[in-house]
Design an enzyme around this catalytic site. Structure first.
Site, short mmCIF file in Angstrom:
data_model
loop_
_atom_site.label_atom_id
_atom_site.label_comp_id
_atom_site.label_asym_id
_atom_site.label_seq_id
_atom_site.Cartn_x
_atom_site.Cartn_y
_atom_site.Cartn_z
CG ASP A 6 -1.84 1.14 1.33
OD1 ASP A 6 -2.33 1.59 0.27
OD2 ASP A 6 -2.07 1.63 2.44
CG MET A 7 1.91 5.60 -1.71
SD MET A 7 1.68 6.53 -3.25
CE MET A 7 0.18 7.45 -2.86
#
Length: 217
Positions: A6-7
């Site tokens: 995920d970022m």
């Protein structure tokens, strides 16, 4: 082994900025219940813009201009250079040295993802990017992770997912992957601890954990 990231909240320390911007601008749109706005923000961590709108309507009603509100928040976020989470480059360099392929699976739109990653020269570390506007379903649906695995040519059972959100852990588990939670502003509850393979305090610990998995394989 393949690793999918995920970022926001995992690579960038951005979730706090996101929540504070929504809360700070809420009165401008007649949203006086700060606690409801806070809860809407927390529940929308890790989901797409479309799903975020649904969550806000659920918590605070429809009597406000959501799109104008969202645009104002986005303007504030666009002015912000997010700090990297500790251990980002150490982990990515280790993955690269060991020939481990990686993907990004973020609910954020592609244009914003590329802008954020481009500022810190992280795009070359990824084999593929899958963004929120590339899929039909938001986390906790597993589509985004399954799409990332398909693009990597990977069996989902061989994929480790690094997530900070409840919905991300739920989605990774539903995809049949190995969810690793690195908590940011959300701490794991009993459900999430049951779904995650492990909860680790930092990306430094993720590197150690994955190194152990590599050595045992």
């Amino acid at each position: 082994m393949y690793v999918i990231f995920d970022m926001d909240g995992v690579i960038f320390d951005s979730e706090r900025v996101y929540v504070e911007a929504y809360k700070r601008l809420a009165p401008k749109y007649g949203l006086t219940d700060v606690e409801a706005v806070h809860k809407a923000c927390m529940d929308s961590i890790g989901v797409t813009r479309v799903k975020t709108r649904e969550i806000f309507f659920e918590y605070v009603g429809h009597e406000f201009d959501y799109y104008a509100y969202r645009e104002d928040v986005q303007k504030e976020l666009n002015k912000t250079d997010y700090e990297l989470k500790p251990g980002v480059f150490e982990l990515f360099d280790w993955l690269k040295e060991n020939g481990i392929h990686t993907a990004l699976a973020s609910s954020t739109r592609e244009v914003s993802v590329r802008k954020s990653l481009g500022k810190v020269d992280l795009i070359p570390y990824f084999d593929t990017l899958v963004c929120g506007d590339m899929v039909s379903h938001s986390k906790p649906h597993p589509e985004i992770f399954l799409t990332a695995a398909e693009r990597l040519g990977a069996d989902p059972r061989d994929c480790y997912v690094i997530e900070d959100s409840y919905n991300g852990i739920r989605a990774a588990h539903a995809a049949g992957m190995h969810p690793i939670m690195v908590p940011d502003i959300l701490q794991p509850d009993e459900e999430i601890r049951g779904l995650a393979e492990v909860v680790l305090p930092s990306l430094f610990e993720v590197k150690k954990y994955l190194d152990t998995r590599v050595r045992c394989s």
